[in-house]
Design an enzyme around this catalytic site. Sequence first.
Site, PDB file in Angstrom:
ATOM      1  N   GLU A 198      11.686  -2.669  11.793  1.00  0.00           N
ATOM      2  CA  GLU A 198      11.473  -1.682  10.624  1.00  0.00           C
ATOM      3  C   GLU A 198      10.235  -0.651  11.220  1.00  0.00           C
ATOM      4  O   GLU A 198       9.254  -1.104  11.493  1.00  0.00           O
ATOM      5  CB  GLU A 198      10.745  -2.340   9.421  1.00  0.00           C
ATOM      6  CG  GLU A 198      10.804  -1.376   8.386  1.00  0.00           C
ATOM      7  CD  GLU A 198      10.386  -2.058   6.881  1.00  0.00           C
ATOM      8  OE1 GLU A 198      11.107  -1.821   5.667  1.00  0.00           O
ATOM      9  OE2 GLU A 198      10.274  -3.242   6.871  1.00  0.00           O
TER      10      GLU A 198
ATOM     11  N   CYS B  48      10.401   1.329   2.319  1.00  0.00           N
ATOM     12  CA  CYS B  48      10.951   0.272   2.706  1.00  0.00           C
ATOM     13  C   CYS B  48      12.583   0.467   2.788  1.00  0.00           C
ATOM     14  O   CYS B  48      13.320  -0.279   3.599  1.00  0.00           O
ATOM     15  CB  CYS B  48      10.956  -1.006   1.876  1.00  0.00           C
ATOM     16  SG  CYS B  48      11.195  -0.483   0.032  1.00  0.00           S
TER      17      CYS B  48
ATOM     18  N   LYS C 284      -2.711  -8.530  -7.829  1.00  0.00           N
ATOM     19  CA  LYS C 284      -3.484  -8.206  -6.536  1.00  0.00           C
ATOM     20  C   LYS C 284      -2.941  -6.912  -5.708  1.00  0.00           C
ATOM     21  O   LYS C 284      -1.626  -7.172  -5.195  1.00  0.00           O
ATOM     22  CB  LYS C 284      -3.442  -9.319  -5.715  1.00  0.00           C
ATOM     23  CG  LYS C 284      -4.332  -9.345  -4.486  1.00  0.00           C
ATOM     24  CD  LYS C 284      -3.856  -9.949  -3.123  1.00  0.00           C
ATOM     25  CE  LYS C 284      -2.995  -9.298  -2.628  1.00  0.00           C
ATOM     26  NZ  LYS C 284      -3.385  -8.156  -1.805  1.00  0.00           N
TER      27      LYS C 284
ATOM     28  N   SER D 243      16.125   5.377  -5.311  1.00  0.00           N
ATOM     29  CA  SER D 243      15.262   4.751  -6.534  1.00  0.00           C
ATOM     30  C   SER D 243      15.445   5.459  -7.764  1.00  0.00           C
ATOM     31  O   SER D 243      15.385   6.657  -7.884  1.00  0.00           O
ATOM     32  CB  SER D 243      13.897   4.725  -5.995  1.00  0.00           C
ATOM     33  OG  SER D 243      13.759   3.944  -4.526  1.00  0.00           O
TER      34      SER D 243
ATOM     35  N   ARG E 105      10.437  10.861   3.105  1.00  0.00           N
ATOM     36  CA  ARG E 105       9.744  10.580   1.951  1.00  0.00           C
ATOM     37  C   ARG E 105       8.693   9.609   2.254  1.00  0.00           C
ATOM     38  O   ARG E 105       8.919   8.621   3.018  1.00  0.00           O
ATOM     39  CB  ARG E 105      10.792  10.014   0.892  1.00  0.00           C
ATOM     40  CG  ARG E 105      10.224   9.534  -0.509  1.00  0.00           C
ATOM     41  CD  ARG E 105      11.262   8.939  -1.240  1.00  0.00           C
ATOM     42  NE  ARG E 105      10.686   8.516  -2.566  1.00  0.00           N
ATOM     43  CZ  ARG E 105      10.868   7.140  -3.008  1.00  0.00           C
ATOM     44  NH1 ARG E 105      11.888   6.642  -2.651  1.00  0.00           N
ATOM     45  NH2 ARG E 105      10.428   6.903  -4.264  1.00  0.00           N
TER      46      ARG E 105
ATOM     47  N   GLU F 249      10.928  -8.391  -2.596  1.00  0.00           N
ATOM     48  CA  GLU F 249      11.401  -7.275  -2.024  1.00  0.00           C
ATOM     49  C   GLU F 249      10.950  -6.858  -0.903  1.00  0.00           C
ATOM     50  O   GLU F 249       9.756  -6.714  -0.700  1.00  0.00           O
ATOM     51  CB  GLU F 249      11.165  -5.953  -2.939  1.00  0.00           C
ATOM     52  CG  GLU F 249      11.855  -4.777  -2.587  1.00  0.00           C
ATOM     53  CD  GLU F 249      11.265  -3.777  -1.765  1.00  0.00           C
ATOM     54  OE1 GLU F 249      11.269  -3.720  -0.568  1.00  0.00           O
ATOM     55  OE2 GLU F 249      10.271  -3.153  -2.601  1.00  0.00           O
TER      56      GLU F 249
ATOM     57  N   TRP G  88       0.782  -1.246  -0.043  1.00  0.00           N
ATOM     58  CA  TRP G  88       0.339   0.090  -0.019  1.00  0.00           C
ATOM     59  C   TRP G  88       0.993   1.225  -0.021  1.00  0.00           C
ATOM     60  O   TRP G  88       0.284   2.358  -0.263  1.00  0.00           O
ATOM     61  CB  TRP G  88      -1.067   0.172   1.200  1.00  0.00           C
ATOM     62  CG  TRP G  88      -0.236  -0.378   2.575  1.00  0.00           C
ATOM     63  CD1 TRP G  88      -0.162  -1.569   3.195  1.00  0.00           C
ATOM     64  CD2 TRP G  88       0.594   0.676   3.250  1.00  0.00           C
ATOM     65  NE1 TRP G  88       0.558  -1.355   4.411  1.00  0.00           N
ATOM     66  CE2 TRP G  88       1.000  -0.001   4.374  1.00  0.00           C
ATOM     67  CE3 TRP G  88       0.903   1.955   3.132  1.00  0.00           C
ATOM     68  CZ2 TRP G  88       1.685   0.468   5.461  1.00  0.00           C
ATOM     69  CZ3 TRP G  88       1.774   2.571   4.045  1.00  0.00           C
ATOM     70  CH2 TRP G  88       2.141   1.767   5.436  1.00  0.00           C
TER      71      TRP G  88
ATOM     72  N   SER H 106       6.450  -7.425   3.536  1.00  0.00           N
ATOM     73  CA  SER H 106       7.087  -8.093   4.873  1.00  0.00           C
ATOM     74  C   SER H 106       8.004  -9.097   4.828  1.00  0.00           C
ATOM     75  O   SER H 106       7.543 -10.050   3.784  1.00  0.00           O
ATOM     76  CB  SER H 106       6.338  -8.180   5.935  1.00  0.00           C
ATOM     77  OG  SER H 106       5.489  -9.250   5.990  1.00  0.00           O
TER      78      SER H 106
END
Length: 493
Positions: free
Chosen positions: A393, A296, A186, A453, A290, A262, A162, A241
């Site tokens: 995390e 992540c 999905k 990225s 950000r 990932e 999400w 996760s």
Amino acid sequence: MNLAGIDALAKAPLADGDVFLGGRWLPAADGRTYPVYDPATGEPLRWVSDAGAEDARAALAAAEEAAAGWRATPPRRRSEILHDTFRLMHEHRETLADLIVRENGKARRDALAEVGYAAEFFRWFAEEAVRIGSCFGDAPGGGFRHVVRRHPVGISAFVTPWNFPAAMATRKIAPALAAGCPVLLKPAPETPLTALAVAALLKAAGLPDGVVNLLPTDRAPQVVSAWLGDERVRKFSFTGSTATGKLLLEQAAANVVNVTMELGGNAPFIVCADADVDAAVRGAMDAKMRGGGEVCIAANRFYVHEAVAAEFTRKFGAAMAAVHSGPGDQDGVTLGPLIDRAAVTRIRSLVADALDRGARITAQGTAPDGPGFYHPATVLADVPDDARLLHEEIFGPVAPLTTFADEDEVVARANATVHGLAAYVYSRDAGRALRLAERLEAGMVGLNRGLLSDPAAPFGGVKQSGLGREGGREGIEAFLETQYIALDWPTAD
């Protein structure tokens, strides 16, 4: 749904349903729906179709029917469709950003940045689509020839998170389509609306029916198990996760499915004694804030050399305290709400644990009163190594600071984690920075840069942060199989 229909996505259900299957918009086979919430208010944004196992099987059948035609589509034509989708995303960037703000809570400037980033995957892989090649050569020992060709891996199933509802979808969809693979997607149940809009834009760009099939669902195990349990699915890509990734790897192993994962991160941010502290603060704000920290590759642990710790703590704290929190669509807001109430509860627990162990809050912004899932931007200093903040995390706007004295010490502490996705180093000495980067167990390292990225670069981690890479040349190779043909023919008499 036509292009005008994406403007209504956050306001009302589609007349014919939200399941995108075989080029058509359909309700779930059993008619079920579920609510998508606005994190800024905690109230339902709208209800969407809730796909189940029957829809998953129907999507797989649609992908199988489209597979041969898409595989045979010339790379130039595939490239043109991806270029057109890139253009359409920019034409509808305001609407896409609105959707991201509404269902994810992201501040509008971050949402607009995500749309641009997401669109770039279509442009990059449009250009990679025409560079897939084969090679021909003589065997070194003589007597026959080698032909090595690349072909699509096949039907590819994706599960996206999400936190980047547009970019996580396009980072997977674009290389798959460029390689000639049909797609099953999905999206996260919290943020399906942006993915639905991307599907509508792909259709408008001329993508053949059945090549992309998208199933919003609050019944993920039913849908994903139906795909991974079917031998026709030959590629699976998941972002999420580490715990969930391990479970999905077990399912994928049953059919030896080609997998890209990932997974979780625990990125160290290292500020050396010779760092430009002002530049390090700017980079820290990029790497930490950000997307509100729900990223992540967000800086998770700050290791600051004791020689510059006081200056960095003061300046970074001032920057964090100035962060303007509120609903993402309000002017001047740079930090929106977290995704849900559970996220707020978890971060409060992490902060409380650190305080109980001796940490102290040195700077904190404010969170708006009233509804919504907010947590203020927060800096903690003197965080001990046993605090949960340094091992879990965080996925939010909290920055734990600790100090170090020498290079060997900070490398050992930075590598003391099962994760290895990203890391950041600030130093004026290029040799020191590169030396540190090479010693860090991370798939990506930012040197004097807080933003990592790029669609043209390989994204991924080591250890329990995942398998494979997305983006760059590596991104399309993940959707290609290699076939070797030993070729011989009679010689002339």
